[in-house]
Write a protein that holds these residues in place. Structure first.
Motif, PDB file in Angstrom:
ATOM      1  N   GLN A  94       0.804  -1.214   0.000  1.00  0.00           N
ATOM      2  CA  GLN A  94       0.000   0.000   0.000  1.00  0.00           C
ATOM      3  C   GLN A  94       0.840   1.268   0.000  1.00  0.00           C
ATOM      4  O   GLN A  94       0.307   2.359  -0.175  1.00  0.00           O
ATOM      5  CB  GLN A  94      -0.925   0.009   1.216  1.00  0.00           C
ATOM      6  CG  GLN A  94      -1.931  -1.136   1.211  1.00  0.00           C
ATOM      7  CD  GLN A  94      -2.851  -1.093   2.415  1.00  0.00           C
ATOM      8  OE1 GLN A  94      -2.634  -0.314   3.344  1.00  0.00           O
ATOM      9  NE2 GLN A  94      -3.881  -1.933   2.392  1.00  0.00           N
ATOM     10  N   GLY A  95       2.160   1.151   0.211  1.00  0.00           N
ATOM     11  CA  GLY A  95       2.997   2.337   0.179  1.00  0.00           C
ATOM     12  C   GLY A  95       4.046   2.341   1.267  1.00  0.00           C
ATOM     13  O   GLY A  95       4.410   1.303   1.824  1.00  0.00           O
ATOM     14  N   VAL A  96       4.520   3.556   1.591  1.00  0.00           N
ATOM     15  CA  VAL A  96       5.601   3.751   2.549  1.00  0.00           C
ATOM     16  C   VAL A  96       5.148   4.752   3.603  1.00  0.00           C
ATOM     17  O   VAL A  96       4.498   5.759   3.295  1.00  0.00           O
ATOM     18  CB  VAL A  96       6.875   4.285   1.849  1.00  0.00           C
ATOM     19  CG1 VAL A  96       7.979   4.575   2.868  1.00  0.00           C
ATOM     20  CG2 VAL A  96       7.357   3.296   0.801  1.00  0.00           C
ATOM     21  N   GLN A 156      -0.007   8.686  -5.789  1.00  0.00           N
ATOM     22  CA  GLN A 156      -0.212   9.879  -5.001  1.00  0.00           C
ATOM     23  C   GLN A 156       1.123  10.582  -4.763  1.00  0.00           C
ATOM     24  O   GLN A 156       2.183   9.938  -4.788  1.00  0.00           O
ATOM     25  CB  GLN A 156      -0.868   9.548  -3.653  1.00  0.00           C
ATOM     26  CG  GLN A 156      -2.268   8.972  -3.767  1.00  0.00           C
ATOM     27  CD  GLN A 156      -2.894   8.742  -2.403  1.00  0.00           C
ATOM     28  OE1 GLN A 156      -2.442   9.290  -1.402  1.00  0.00           O
ATOM     29  NE2 GLN A 156      -3.949   7.930  -2.383  1.00  0.00           N
ATOM     30  N   PRO A 157       1.101  11.900  -4.532  1.00  0.00           N
ATOM     31  CA  PRO A 157       2.354  12.610  -4.269  1.00  0.00           C
ATOM     32  C   PRO A 157       2.917  12.266  -2.894  1.00  0.00           C
ATOM     33  O   PRO A 157       2.196  11.812  -2.000  1.00  0.00           O
ATOM     34  CB  PRO A 157       1.937  14.086  -4.344  1.00  0.00           C
ATOM     35  CG  PRO A 157       0.488  14.087  -4.011  1.00  0.00           C
ATOM     36  CD  PRO A 157      -0.054  12.799  -4.574  1.00  0.00           C
ATOM     37  N   LEU A 158       4.222  12.481  -2.741  1.00  0.00           N
ATOM     38  CA  LEU A 158       4.889  12.273  -1.470  1.00  0.00           C
ATOM     39  C   LEU A 158       4.417  13.325  -0.466  1.00  0.00           C
ATOM     40  O   LEU A 158       4.335  14.515  -0.777  1.00  0.00           O
ATOM     41  CB  LEU A 158       6.409  12.378  -1.650  1.00  0.00           C
ATOM     42  CG  LEU A 158       7.267  12.237  -0.395  1.00  0.00           C
ATOM     43  CD1 LEU A 158       7.205  10.816   0.140  1.00  0.00           C
ATOM     44  CD2 LEU A 158       8.717  12.624  -0.692  1.00  0.00           C
ATOM     45  N   SER A 159       4.094  12.888   0.739  1.00  0.00           N
ATOM     46  CA  SER A 159       3.621  13.782   1.793  1.00  0.00           C
ATOM     47  C   SER A 159       4.660  13.835   2.910  1.00  0.00           C
ATOM     48  O   SER A 159       5.068  12.803   3.440  1.00  0.00           O
ATOM     49  CB  SER A 159       2.285  13.293   2.360  1.00  0.00           C
ATOM     50  OG  SER A 159       1.914  14.035   3.506  1.00  0.00           O
ATOM     51  N   SER A 191      11.477  16.637  13.983  1.00  0.00           N
ATOM     52  CA  SER A 191      10.390  15.675  14.189  1.00  0.00           C
ATOM     53  C   SER A 191       9.461  15.755  12.992  1.00  0.00           C
ATOM     54  O   SER A 191       9.021  16.847  12.613  1.00  0.00           O
ATOM     55  CB  SER A 191       9.605  15.990  15.474  1.00  0.00           C
ATOM     56  OG  SER A 191       8.519  15.083  15.620  1.00  0.00           O
ATOM     57  N   GLY A 192       9.205  14.601  12.361  1.00  0.00           N
ATOM     58  CA  GLY A 192       8.349  14.638  11.193  1.00  0.00           C
ATOM     59  C   GLY A 192       7.871  13.264  10.774  1.00  0.00           C
ATOM     60  O   GLY A 192       8.249  12.240  11.348  1.00  0.00           O
ATOM     61  N   GLU A 193       7.009  13.271   9.746  1.00  0.00           N
ATOM     62  CA  GLU A 193       6.421  12.038   9.224  1.00  0.00           C
ATOM     63  C   GLU A 193       6.390  12.108   7.709  1.00  0.00           C
ATOM     64  O   GLU A 193       6.136  13.167   7.129  1.00  0.00           O
ATOM     65  CB  GLU A 193       5.016  11.861   9.781  1.00  0.00           C
ATOM     66  CG  GLU A 193       4.342  10.559   9.391  1.00  0.00           C
ATOM     67  CD  GLU A 193       3.008  10.354  10.100  1.00  0.00           C
ATOM     68  OE1 GLU A 193       1.991  10.301   9.376  1.00  0.00           O
ATOM     69  OE2 GLU A 193       2.996  10.277  11.349  1.00  0.00           O
ATOM     70  N   VAL A 194       6.669  10.963   7.082  1.00  0.00           N
ATOM     71  CA  VAL A 194       6.683  10.866   5.625  1.00  0.00           C
ATOM     72  C   VAL A 194       5.687   9.784   5.214  1.00  0.00           C
ATOM     73  O   VAL A 194       5.653   8.697   5.806  1.00  0.00           O
ATOM     74  CB  VAL A 194       8.091  10.513   5.106  1.00  0.00           C
ATOM     75  CG1 VAL A 194       8.075  10.349   3.588  1.00  0.00           C
ATOM     76  CG2 VAL A 194       9.097  11.591   5.510  1.00  0.00           C
ATOM     77  N   ARG A 195       4.878  10.090   4.186  1.00  0.00           N
ATOM     78  CA  ARG A 195       3.931   9.095   3.658  1.00  0.00           C
ATOM     79  C   ARG A 195       3.987   9.118   2.138  1.00  0.00           C
ATOM     80  O   ARG A 195       4.142  10.185   1.524  1.00  0.00           O
ATOM     81  CB  ARG A 195       2.497   9.401   4.087  1.00  0.00           C
ATOM     82  CG  ARG A 195       2.224   9.293   5.566  1.00  0.00           C
ATOM     83  CD  ARG A 195       0.712   9.357   5.820  1.00  0.00           C
ATOM     84  NE  ARG A 195       0.386   9.446   7.225  1.00  0.00           N
ATOM     85  CZ  ARG A 195       0.219  10.572   7.887  1.00  0.00           C
ATOM     86  NH1 ARG A 195       0.343  11.731   7.243  1.00  0.00           N
ATOM     87  NH2 ARG A 195      -0.093  10.575   9.168  1.00  0.00           N
ATOM     88  N   TRP A 196       3.841   7.923   1.579  1.00  0.00           N
ATOM     89  CA  TRP A 196       3.729   7.829   0.122  1.00  0.00           C
ATOM     90  C   TRP A 196       2.807   6.673  -0.225  1.00  0.00           C
ATOM     91  O   TRP A 196       2.887   5.592   0.355  1.00  0.00           O
ATOM     92  CB  TRP A 196       5.096   7.593  -0.529  1.00  0.00           C
ATOM     93  CG  TRP A 196       4.980   7.371  -2.006  1.00  0.00           C
ATOM     94  CD1 TRP A 196       4.856   8.311  -2.985  1.00  0.00           C
ATOM     95  CD2 TRP A 196       4.944   6.106  -2.667  1.00  0.00           C
ATOM     96  NE1 TRP A 196       4.746   7.725  -4.212  1.00  0.00           N
ATOM     97  CE2 TRP A 196       4.803   6.363  -4.059  1.00  0.00           C
ATOM     98  CE3 TRP A 196       5.015   4.775  -2.236  1.00  0.00           C
ATOM     99  CZ2 TRP A 196       4.726   5.338  -4.994  1.00  0.00           C
ATOM    100  CZ3 TRP A 196       4.937   3.758  -3.168  1.00  0.00           C
ATOM    101  CH2 TRP A 196       4.800   4.049  -4.534  1.00  0.00           C
TER     102      TRP A 196
END
Length: 335
Positions: A296-298, A317-320, A308-313
């Protein structure tokens, strides 16, 4: 002979003609016929089918009887590297038992297929030893146990810290494997703390388990995913590792990544922690990266005193990237 040397040679592919002799001892009292013989190797190539190993430049003699086969000190090359092999094979019940003892020398100068970048990573040569216990069963079935080890003395590794190694340093590495025609279980233990545990499905050509860690937890804790990378450091220079990767000079295109990824399950986990990390010429204190990947992604979380952060892909869909805070310092920053 069919059940002894014949059973062994059915699992071998030989090139070039062989020479040898065969003697039959026929008792007059009706006892079983005895067979004595030998085969001379002189520059032949041999492929061991169950292990998918290709040996070249064979030099030595194989002796056989109706019950066993053997040779001692057979010279050969594997992937261009010299080695000596001791071999004993014997029929036991319905299977053929093979014992191999191997020793050799791995040399960076003789390594085949290494790019210029990898040639710069490995310098020198080192001795190694190994053994294989192989059982050949009817219908092309087999099972085996194998081990390989080296103190790596004489071989320099130019990886960045903490895995740099000088040529005069002894840093033993041991690899073990066991399995059958269906699957193999692999393990590697390096004295510097790195460990690897793998489970390879030969029929699917894919790992069902691929774990790497520098913590002594692989024997006690189950990693969170079939593919797991779990590394902890006091200090880590990520910029140095990036520079090493770039100097390999091997472009990684989509086809290369797809081929490499086909050997790994889609569910993967990466955990990297370092008390002090250098990245983008910035120091990061108490750095932690946790990332998971599946079909489903990363998704990943990064945390440090300065970040401090979060990455979603997700596919299509574009990288968030969401940052709770970021303290970026200029080169002349002086707190």
């Amino acid at each position: 002979v069919k059940d002894s040397v014949g059973a062994a040679l059915q699992q071998l592919q030989l090139s070039k003609p062989l020479t040898g002799d065969l003697q039959l001892v026929i008792p007059v009292d009706g006892d079983p016929v005895q067979v004595l013989g030998h085969v001379q190797f002189a520059g032949n190539a041999l492929k061991v089918m169950p292990l998918d190993l290709a040996l070249t430049q064979l030099d030595g003699e194989l002796f056989f009887t109706e019950a066993e086969t053997r040779f001692n000190g057979l010279k050969a090359e594997l992937w261009g590297q010299p080695m000596r092999i001791d071999y004993q094979g014997a029929l036991q019940d319905t299977s053929y038992q093979v014992q191999l003892g191997v020793q050799g020398r791995w040399s960076q100068a003789r390594a085949q297929g290494l790019s210029a970048g990898w040639q710069r990573t490995f310098k020198g040569q080192t001795q190694w030893q190994g053994s294989v216990a192989l059982q050949l069963h009817p219908d092309s079935r087999y099972d085996y146990q194998a081990q390989w080890q080296s103190d790596l003395k004489g071989l320099a590794l130019t990886w960045p810290a903490p895995y740099t190694k000088s040529a005069n340093q002894s840093l033993p590495l041991r690899v073990t494997a066991r399995g059958s025609q269906s699957a193999s279980t692999l393990r590697a233990d390096w004295q510097n703390g790195l460990q690897f545990v793998g489970q390879l499905d030969h029929l699917k050509h894919q790992f069902s388990r691929f774990w790497i860690s520098n913590q002594s937890t692989l024997d006690t804790l189950t990693p969170p995913a079939p593919v797991s990378l779990d590394l902890k450091f006091e200090q880590l220079d990520a910029d140095a590792w990036q520079a090493w990767w770039q100097q390999l000079g091997q472009p990684v295109d989509g086809a290369t990544l797809s081929h490499a990824g086909s050997w790994l399950p889609p569910t993967q986990s990466v955990q990297v922690q370092s008390q002090q990390l250098n990245l983008a010429s910035q120091p990061w204190d108490k750095f932690s990266l946790q990332m998971t990947r599946d079909e489903q992604g990363v998704q990943g979380n990064v945390l440090a005193n300065q970040l401090s952060g979060e990455v979603r892909w997700r596919p299509e869909q574009p990288l968030s990237v969401e940052l709770a805070y970021l303290h970026w310092r200029n080169p002349d920053y002086n707190p």
